[in-house]
Structures are given as structure tokens and as C-alpha cells.
Scaffold this motif. Structure first.
Motif, PDB file in Angstrom:
ATOM      1  N   ASP A  27      35.912  31.032  40.012  1.00  0.00           N
ATOM      2  CA  ASP A  27      34.758  31.236  40.891  1.00  0.00           C
ATOM      3  C   ASP A  27      35.167  31.729  42.281  1.00  0.00           C
ATOM      4  N   PHE A  28      36.359  32.334  42.368  1.00  0.00           N
ATOM      5  CA  PHE A  28      36.825  32.829  43.668  1.00  0.00           C
ATOM      6  C   PHE A  28      36.044  34.095  44.032  1.00  0.00           C
ATOM      7  N   PRO A  29      35.255  34.098  45.105  1.00  0.00           N
ATOM      8  CA  PRO A  29      34.326  35.202  45.354  1.00  0.00           C
ATOM      9  C   PRO A  29      34.830  36.278  46.320  1.00  0.00           C
ATOM     10  N   PHE A  30      36.043  36.155  46.826  1.00  0.00           N
ATOM     11  CA  PHE A  30      36.512  37.030  47.902  1.00  0.00           C
ATOM     12  C   PHE A  30      37.490  38.092  47.419  1.00  0.00           C
ATOM     13  N   GLU A  31      37.532  39.175  48.177  1.00  0.00           N
ATOM     14  CA  GLU A  31      38.620  40.141  48.065  1.00  0.00           C
ATOM     15  C   GLU A  31      39.667  39.790  49.122  1.00  0.00           C
ATOM     16  N   ILE A  32      40.941  39.897  48.746  1.00  0.00           N
ATOM     17  CA  ILE A  32      42.030  39.514  49.658  1.00  0.00           C
ATOM     18  C   ILE A  32      42.699  40.767  50.222  1.00  0.00           C
ATOM     19  N   GLU A  33      42.868  40.775  51.530  1.00  0.00           N
ATOM     20  CA  GLU A  33      43.669  41.798  52.206  1.00  0.00           C
ATOM     21  C   GLU A  33      44.909  41.114  52.772  1.00  0.00           C
ATOM     22  N   ASP A  34      46.031  41.356  52.127  1.00  0.00           N
ATOM     23  CA  ASP A  34      47.285  40.705  52.521  1.00  0.00           C
ATOM     24  C   ASP A  34      48.315  41.784  52.829  1.00  0.00           C
ATOM     25  N   ASN A  35      48.613  41.955  54.103  1.00  0.00           N
ATOM     26  CA  ASN A  35      49.591  42.954  54.529  1.00  0.00           C
ATOM     27  C   ASN A  35      50.925  42.287  54.820  1.00  0.00           C
ATOM     28  N   PRO A  36      52.006  42.719  54.124  1.00  0.00           N
ATOM     29  CA  PRO A  36      53.324  42.130  54.384  1.00  0.00           C
ATOM     30  C   PRO A  36      53.725  42.282  55.852  1.00  0.00           C
ATOM     31  N   GLY A  37      54.349  41.257  56.379  1.00  0.00           N
ATOM     32  CA  GLY A  37      54.777  41.288  57.770  1.00  0.00           C
ATOM     33  C   GLY A  37      53.819  40.616  58.721  1.00  0.00           C
ATOM     34  N   SER A  68      37.620  24.529  45.907  1.00  0.00           N
ATOM     35  CA  SER A  68      38.456  25.348  45.018  1.00  0.00           C
ATOM     36  C   SER A  68      39.068  26.528  45.764  1.00  0.00           C
ATOM     37  N   THR A  69      38.285  27.122  46.683  1.00  0.00           N
ATOM     38  CA  THR A  69      38.812  28.233  47.498  1.00  0.00           C
ATOM     39  C   THR A  69      39.901  27.735  48.430  1.00  0.00           C
ATOM     40  N   ILE A  70      39.654  26.602  49.078  1.00  0.00           N
ATOM     41  CA  ILE A  70      40.616  26.049  50.032  1.00  0.00           C
ATOM     42  C   ILE A  70      41.930  25.679  49.343  1.00  0.00           C
ATOM     43  N   ASN A  71      41.853  25.039  48.195  1.00  0.00           N
ATOM     44  CA  ASN A  71      43.069  24.635  47.481  1.00  0.00           C
ATOM     45  C   ASN A  71      43.887  25.848  47.050  1.00  0.00           C
ATOM     46  N   PHE A  72      43.204  26.890  46.583  1.00  0.00           N
ATOM     47  CA  PHE A  72      43.904  28.124  46.222  1.00  0.00           C
ATOM     48  C   PHE A  72      44.600  28.735  47.442  1.00  0.00           C
ATOM     49  N   LEU A  73      43.898  28.748  48.584  1.00  0.00           N
ATOM     50  CA  LEU A  73      44.473  29.344  49.790  1.00  0.00           C
ATOM     51  C   LEU A  73      45.702  28.579  50.272  1.00  0.00           C
ATOM     52  N   ARG A 108      28.645  29.997  50.977  1.00  0.00           N
ATOM     53  CA  ARG A 108      29.229  31.320  51.207  1.00  0.00           C
ATOM     54  C   ARG A 108      30.677  31.432  50.717  1.00  0.00           C
ATOM     55  N   GLY A 109      31.104  30.423  49.975  1.00  0.00           N
ATOM     56  CA  GLY A 109      32.412  30.502  49.306  1.00  0.00           C
ATOM     57  C   GLY A 109      33.505  29.669  49.936  1.00  0.00           C
ATOM     58  N   ILE A 110      33.230  29.003  51.052  1.00  0.00           N
ATOM     59  CA  ILE A 110      34.240  28.160  51.695  1.00  0.00           C
ATOM     60  C   ILE A 110      34.108  26.763  51.108  1.00  0.00           C
ATOM     61  N   LYS A 111      34.699  26.571  49.946  1.00  0.00           N
ATOM     62  CA  LYS A 111      34.545  25.340  49.177  1.00  0.00           C
ATOM     63  C   LYS A 111      35.923  24.833  48.726  1.00  0.00           C
ATOM     64  N   LYS A 118      37.248  38.879  52.321  1.00  0.00           N
ATOM     65  CA  LYS A 118      35.976  39.552  52.588  1.00  0.00           C
ATOM     66  C   LYS A 118      35.062  39.459  51.368  1.00  0.00           C
ATOM     67  N   ARG A 119      33.752  39.350  51.657  1.00  0.00           N
ATOM     68  CA  ARG A 119      32.752  39.401  50.601  1.00  0.00           C
ATOM     69  C   ARG A 119      31.386  39.683  51.234  1.00  0.00           C
TER      70      ARG A 119
END
Length: 237
Positions: A93-103, A207-212, A202-205, A110-111
Motif C-alpha cells: 500500500d505504499f502510495p509514493f514515488e521515490i526520488e533518491d539521488n546518490p550523494g 507501514s510507510t514510516i517503517n519502510f522509510l 495522505r499516506g503518512i502511516k 511525491k504523490r
């Protein structure tokens, strides 16, 4: 008698000249010896100095070699851990797109939710603020042409705490000091709970927090390994 007198006068007149000649010859030999010696010394020094200079420039200080060995040991330890190359499974149920830039030490989620643009800036784990790992979050909720809400939060496994809430106006200048509102903890308890539900919708729950939390721990290991390799390359240059 006359001849003897003449010879004596000639000898006495030639004696100073002979003395000068001997002194000149001695001076000549002394000067010649000095010149030859100076030339030999100069040649010897000129042949030695470049070698000494090259040797000192090419030989790395022992302190640098020790530093390199320590860095290489750290790199090996980091490579032996699983965190730097582990891939976390996304919750169903992860609703976000991740933008992860190395460095970078942050990543962005975002969603879009019912016409709202939700953006979450996630920072590296902070182990100094609490006995357990916590992630600082900044959650922005905006709509086109309307003010936005900005929540500053601290998240723990299975839990999120709102520290402050601000209303951002798109037309406001950065030089203007806007009223940030009251301390969030001073708000009515029911209102605090309502805003927590607002973020959860809005997705800050949990399951989202534990994944992050898992994701950012892995990111921290990756970034540290990259940083160590760059450090080693600089020292070796």
C-alpha cells in the motif's frame, strides 16, 4: 771587481722579481685548485640535489600510508555488511514515488491525492535525539494557487509526531517573516489527533514510516561507502 759588483747588482735586482714570480705561481696554483674544487663540488651537488628532490616528492609520507590503510579497512568493513546493497521490498500500500539521488542525505516522496500535491522530504536517521532511531520528515500539502501546509515531524517505528505546523502562502516573499502558528503541542488534543489522521489519510502511516526507516538505514550505508571511496581516491592522488 767591477764584474763582481755588476753581478751582485743584477742578482739583487732579480731577487724581488723571482720572488714575485714564485708568489704569482703559488697564487695561480691556489686559485686553480680552488676553481677545480668548486667546480667538482658544484657538479656533485647539482647531480645530487635533483635526485634528492625527486626522492622526497615521490615518496609518500608514512602518515598518509597509515591513513590509507585505515580507510581501506573501513571500506572493507562497509562492503562486508548487507546494508549497502540490500533492496527493501515496498509495502503493497505504499502510495509514493521515490526520488533518491546518490550523494544527497535526503530523499523525496511525491504523490497526488484528491487534487493535492503531497511532497515528503525524508532525512537520514538521527540517533542523537532519542534512544531509538528516528527520521526527521517535512510534509508539504499544496494545491495550485492556494496556500500550503508544511508539517515538521519526527517519526519512530510505528509512530509519527508532529512538531510544528505552518501555513505557506505562494505569494509571500522569502524576506518576510510569517507567523508560524502556536506550538503544536499547545493545540487542543483533539485537534492534534485530527491532524495526525489528516496525514495518515495522505499516506503518512505506520507501514510507510517503517519502510522509510529501513530504506534510510540502507541509504546511509551506501552513502558512507561512496564517501569513503572518494576519500581514498583523494588521498591516493
Amino acid at each position: 771587481m767591477a764584474l763582481t759588483s755588476i753581478l751582485r747588482k743584477s742578482a739583487s735586482s732579480l731577487a724581488p722579481l723571482a720572488g714575485r714570480l714564485v708568489r704569482c705561481q703559488r697564487n695561480y696554483h691556489r686559485a686553480l685548485f680552488t676553481a677545480i674544487t668548486h667546480t667538482n663540488v658544484s657538479h656533485t651537488l647539482s647531480s645530487l640535489v635533483p635526485n634528492l628532490h625527486y626522492s622526497s616528492a615521490s615518496k609518500r609520507p608514512s602518515s598518509d600510508q597509515t591513513l590509507l590503510r585505515v580507510i581501506e579497512s573501513e571500506i572493507q568493513c562497509l562492503q562486508e555488511t548487507d546494508d549497502h546493497d540490500r533492496v527493501e521490498k515496498f509495502p503493497s500500500d505504499f502510495p509514493f514515488e521515490i526520488e533518491d539521488n546518490p550523494g544527497l542525505q535526503t530523499l523525496t516522496l511525491k504523490r497526488t491525492y484528491q487534487g493535492e500535491e503531497i511532497e515528503v522530504e525524508v532525512h537520514m536517521p538521527d540517533h542523537e535525539k532519542a534512544s531509538q532511531s528516528c527520521l526527521p520528515l517535512v510534509v508539504s500539502v499544496s494545491m495550485k494557487g492556494a496556500p500550503s501546509l508544511e508539517f515538521s515531524c519526527i517519526s519512530y517505528p510505528d509512530q509519527i509526531e508532529i512538531e510544528s505546523l505552518a501555513v505557506k502562502h505562494p505569494e509571500s516573499s522569502e524576506d518576510e517573516i510569517a507567523y508560524k502558528g502556536p506550538n503544536f503541542l499547545d493545540l487542543d488534543e483533539d485537534l492534534q489527533k485530527a491532524f495526525n489522521r489528516y496525514l495518515k489519510m495522505r499516506g503518512i502511516k505506520p507501514s510507510t514510516i517503517n519502510f522509510l526507516h529501513e530504506y534510510m538505514i540502507n541509504k546511509n550505508s551506501k552513502e558512507e561507502l561512496i564517501w569513503m571511496k572518494k576519500l581514498k581516491k583523494f588521498i591516493e592522488a
